[in-house]
Design a protein around this motif. Structure first.
Motif, PDB file in Angstrom:
ATOM      1  N   UNK A   1       6.140  13.837  72.227  1.00  0.00           N
ATOM      2  CA  UNK A   1       5.771  15.214  72.570  1.00  0.00           C
ATOM      3  C   UNK A   1       4.373  15.623  72.120  1.00  0.00           C
TER       4      UNK A   1
ATOM      5  N   UNK B   1      -0.472  24.876  72.719  1.00  0.00           N
ATOM      6  CA  UNK B   1      -1.362  25.521  73.673  1.00  0.00           C
ATOM      7  C   UNK B   1      -2.367  24.569  74.296  1.00  0.00           C
ATOM      8  N   UNK B   2      -2.719  23.472  73.596  1.00  0.00           N
ATOM      9  CA  UNK B   2      -3.745  22.606  74.169  1.00  0.00           C
ATOM     10  C   UNK B   2      -3.147  21.452  74.961  1.00  0.00           C
ATOM     11  N   UNK B   3      -1.825  21.328  74.952  1.00  0.00           N
ATOM     12  CA  UNK B   3      -1.236  20.220  75.721  1.00  0.00           C
ATOM     13  C   UNK B   3      -0.087  20.743  76.566  1.00  0.00           C
ATOM     14  N   UNK B   4      -0.277  21.953  77.078  1.00  0.00           N
ATOM     15  CA  UNK B   4       0.800  22.621  77.791  1.00  0.00           C
ATOM     16  C   UNK B   4       1.350  21.790  78.946  1.00  0.00           C
ATOM     17  N   UNK B   5       0.465  21.459  79.893  1.00  0.00           N
ATOM     18  CA  UNK B   5       0.938  20.830  81.138  1.00  0.00           C
ATOM     19  C   UNK B   5       1.571  19.464  80.915  1.00  0.00           C
ATOM     20  N   UNK B   6       0.880  18.520  80.229  1.00  0.00           N
ATOM     21  CA  UNK B   6       1.493  17.204  80.057  1.00  0.00           C
ATOM     22  C   UNK B   6       2.797  17.250  79.268  1.00  0.00           C
ATOM     23  N   UNK B   7       2.902  18.143  78.276  1.00  0.00           N
ATOM     24  CA  UNK B   7       4.157  18.219  77.527  1.00  0.00           C
ATOM     25  C   UNK B   7       5.270  18.723  78.439  1.00  0.00           C
ATOM     26  N   UNK B   8       4.931  19.656  79.278  1.00  0.00           N
ATOM     27  CA  UNK B   8       5.906  20.150  80.248  1.00  0.00           C
ATOM     28  C   UNK B   8       6.407  19.003  81.126  1.00  0.00           C
ATOM     29  N   UNK B   9       5.454  18.151  81.576  1.00  0.00           N
ATOM     30  CA  UNK B   9       5.844  17.019  82.419  1.00  0.00           C
ATOM     31  C   UNK B   9       6.794  16.079  81.688  1.00  0.00           C
ATOM     32  N   UNK B  10       6.476  15.782  80.429  1.00  0.00           N
ATOM     33  CA  UNK B  10       7.332  14.890  79.657  1.00  0.00           C
ATOM     34  C   UNK B  10       8.746  15.458  79.584  1.00  0.00           C
ATOM     35  N   UNK B  11       8.840  16.735  79.242  1.00  0.00           N
ATOM     36  CA  UNK B  11      10.152  17.354  79.095  1.00  0.00           C
ATOM     37  C   UNK B  11      10.888  17.376  80.432  1.00  0.00           C
TER      38      UNK B  11
ATOM     39  N   UNK C   1       7.662  28.390  79.622  1.00  0.00           N
ATOM     40  CA  UNK C   1       7.380  27.286  80.531  1.00  0.00           C
ATOM     41  C   UNK C   1       8.642  26.571  80.958  1.00  0.00           C
TER      42      UNK C   1
ATOM     43  N   UNK D   1      -1.821  21.736  68.803  1.00  0.00           N
ATOM     44  CA  UNK D   1      -0.867  22.816  69.049  1.00  0.00           C
ATOM     45  C   UNK D   1      -0.409  22.823  70.522  1.00  0.00           C
TER      46      UNK D   1
ATOM     47  N   UNK E   1      12.246  13.936  81.135  1.00  0.00           N
ATOM     48  CA  UNK E   1      13.396  13.613  80.292  1.00  0.00           C
ATOM     49  C   UNK E   1      14.620  14.446  80.668  1.00  0.00           C
TER      50      UNK E   1
ATOM     51  N   UNK F   1      -0.768  26.422  85.364  1.00  0.00           N
ATOM     52  CA  UNK F   1       0.558  26.756  85.877  1.00  0.00           C
ATOM     53  C   UNK F   1       0.525  27.680  87.066  1.00  0.00           C
TER      54      UNK F   1
ATOM     55  N   UNK G   1       1.514  13.335  75.459  1.00  0.00           N
ATOM     56  CA  UNK G   1       0.943  14.410  76.283  1.00  0.00           C
ATOM     57  C   UNK G   1      -0.548  14.609  76.058  1.00  0.00           C
TER      58      UNK G   1
ATOM     59  N   UNK H   1      10.772  19.491  71.207  1.00  0.00           N
ATOM     60  CA  UNK H   1       9.318  19.287  71.268  1.00  0.00           C
ATOM     61  C   UNK H   1       8.554  20.082  70.206  1.00  0.00           C
TER      62      UNK H   1
END
Lengths: 293, 282
Positions: A27, B127-137, B221, B125, B140, A257, A31, B152
């Motif tokens: 995570x 806030x700086x990895x919003x999009x890719x973390x969303x994709x990972x989640x 998100x 934090x 999964x 987004x 990312x 996460x």
């Protein structure tokens, strides 16, 4: 950092760090590396084709006047939030350190906005300043000032600054008060014997001795204003009017987004990462300095 | 204080009281708005003193929500927030305790590598990895689930550092004594380390509970089903609805409900809270 007495090698330590490392890898690291990777790609709107473009996303970003204005907005916003909440907190902490009775009571009454979520704080301030209904805007109009943060960019900025600073005063107050209480009494007494009054002592002795705390809080407040005020802005202005409160973090969210510009959003993320790294280094430098101090 | 200046002390009290009033004013306005009926909340000027409609508003907010919306109250959202906050706080504490234990008490390959890897999370934090973390989640399959809301967010460098700091102050003799008595590593961990860090764990829990409860961007998100919304998100949605039909009494009641648990934690566990705040920053 390893204990002199410790356990020998086995599988156990790997199992112990495993959960933390897995979460970090999946995570955080993955990312973040994806953001790095996407920042050098351009994807067509349907996600069918991606093209490797080196630093074109960054070049476009730096040529985009909107990005620079967002940068400027973030800097102004952070400075105002840090200045407002720190000076208010310092003033209150100086007074609270002076009064002998009731310091604990004042502390209790001053710290709880820390617990209020940024969005909730935003909702409170939006309500108070609601142009048609709000209590404060009503008072302002009685004084002859027509408040409308939905139309005026500077009023919108003032509102998000006030809401964000309000929430952060508690934190700054606690640290300033702790800093003041750790100043050796003997120094203050010596100055008093030499004839320095309370004002003089504050300026010549207390404030210089408080400077490590002040620097530490400055970094923390800038980090707060940069990254943790998303909720305030989302609730109060949603970046508007006309982008007047569109900070860098808000822009990453909005472009990624809402605008679905993956490459551009990733490039912005990378720049934000660099800023966080700089701020973290500054914060740790401070801690080293304090050990010597 | 070194000298007695009653006038200055008096002035200090006045300034502090003014400060408290300024800090408390928004909360007071919220409380007042939450205690008036809807009709009163549309008449300018709005009231500055509480009315008698508090419990009716409480019922509306908990069980009905805004009129013209789904008809569900925020009770479910409060439950979601509570569960998310608890999962984040407990999760962070558990994985940080374990990894700090490994890093302080074991010599093993890649020890420093793991330490730096955990350290790096400080610089990343959400806030700086919003999009890719969303994709990972999303990949999964954790969207709209409690796991997706909490896991996460549970990696924490600050908590690991704090426990490392605490463990380093625990005397070596304790481990030697435990070993002589035949205790293995896990036994030592459970019976000596964890009980000795009790207050630190409690202090950290207070901070992390507030942190978890107040999360906003992340739940925003990854949840799309109203069943999974948290109360902090609910406020924002009500604000959007307020542009058409303002029901400020219900919105402010919801805001009151949303801030009550963390505020209670801060006030009733103040010494733990202050301790947690100062310890995690060092």
């Amino acid at each position: 950092m390893l204990k002199n007495v410790h356990f020998g090698p086995s599988v156990l330590p790997f199992l112990l760090v495993l959960p933390q490392i897995v979460v970090t890898l999946v995570f955080f690291i993955w990312p973040a590396s994806q953001a790095l990777y996407q920042s050098v790609l351009i994807e067509d709107p349907f996600g069918l084709k991606t093209e490797f473009v080196w630093f074109k996303n960054f070049e476009e970003l730096f040529q985009d006047p909107l990005y620079w204005s967002s940068f400027e907005i973030t800097v102004v916003f952070s400075f105002l939030v840090a200045f407002l909440s720190m000076s208010f907190a310092l003033l209150l902490a100086l007074f609270a350190d002076r009064v002998i009775k009731g310091t604990g009571v004042y502390r209790t009454l001053l710290i709880w906005p820390y617990a209020v979520a940024p969005v909730t704080a935003g909702a409170l301030w939006v309500f108070m300043f609601n142009p048609t209904l709000g209590v404060v805007s009503y008072a302002l109009s009685a004084l002859g000032y027509d408040w409308n943060h939905q139309l005026s960019g500077s009023e919108a900025m003032a509102l998000v600054v006030m809401a964000s600073a309000w929430k952060q005063v508690a934190y700054n107050f606690l640290f300033f008060l702790a800093g003041l209480q750790s100043i050796p009494r003997s120094l203050i007494e010596a100055a008093a014997i030499d004839g320095a009054g309370p004002g003089r002592r504050t300026i010549d002795i207390i404030l210089p001795l408080l400077s490590p705390t002040t620097f530490f809080l400055l970094v923390i407040n800038i980090v707060y204003a940069f990254f943790e005020t998303f909720g305030v802005i989302h609730a109060v202005t949603a970046g508007g009017p006309a982008g007047a409160t569109n900070t860098l973090v808000y822009k990453v969210f909005n472009d990624g987004f809402v605008g679905l510009d993956l490459g551009g959003s990733a490039a912005q993320s990378v720049i934000l990462m660099i800023i966080v790294i700089g701020l973290t280094v500054a914060q740790f430098k401070y801690i080293e300095k304090k050990v010597a101090y | 204080m070194v000298e007695n200046r009653p006038l200055l002390t008096f002035f200090s009290h006045i300034m502090l009281i003014l400060g408290v009033v300024m800090i408390a004013f928004p909360i007071w306005i919220m409380f007042v708005a939450a205690s008036h009926p809807e009709t009163r909340m549309t008449q300018v000027p709005l009231p500055l003193l509480p009315g008698g409609f508090f419990f009716e508003n409480l019922d509306i907010a908990l069980n009905k929500g805004l009129s013209g919306q789904s008809g569900e109250g925020v009770a479910r959202m409060l439950f979601n927030s509570l569960l998310m906050a608890l999962m984040i706080a407990v999760g962070k504490i558990v994985i940080s305790l374990l990894s700090a234990f490994a890093i302080v008490y074991f010599r093993f390959p890649f020890r420093m590598f793991f330490f730096w890897m955990i350290f790096i999370t400080l610089m990343l934090p959400v806030e700086v990895r919003i999009l890719p973390t969303y994709e990972v989640v999303a990949n999964l399959g954790m969207l709209d689930s409690y796991w997706g809301l909490s896991i996460p967010l549970i990696a924490s460098a600050t908590a690991t550092f704090m426990f490392r700091q605490v463990f380093l102050t625990i005397p070596d003799e304790l481990l030697e004594a435990a070993r002589i008595d035949g205790a293995g590593p896990m036994r030592f961990f459970w019976d000596i380390l964890v009980p000795m860090s009790r207050t630190n764990i409690a202090a950290l829990f207070v901070i992390l509970f507030i942190y978890g409860w107040n999360q906003y961007l992340w739940p925003l998100l990854i949840t799309s089903e109203p069943q999974m919304y948290t109360v902090v998100m609910g406020i924002k949605q009500m604000l959007e609805a307020a542009e058409q039909a303002p029901e400020w009494n219900v919105i402010m009641m919801t805001a009151l409900l949303a801030m009550l648990p963390p505020i209670c934690v801060v006030i009733f566990m103040q010494s733990l809270f202050v301790r947690g705040l100062t310890e995690t920053e060092k």
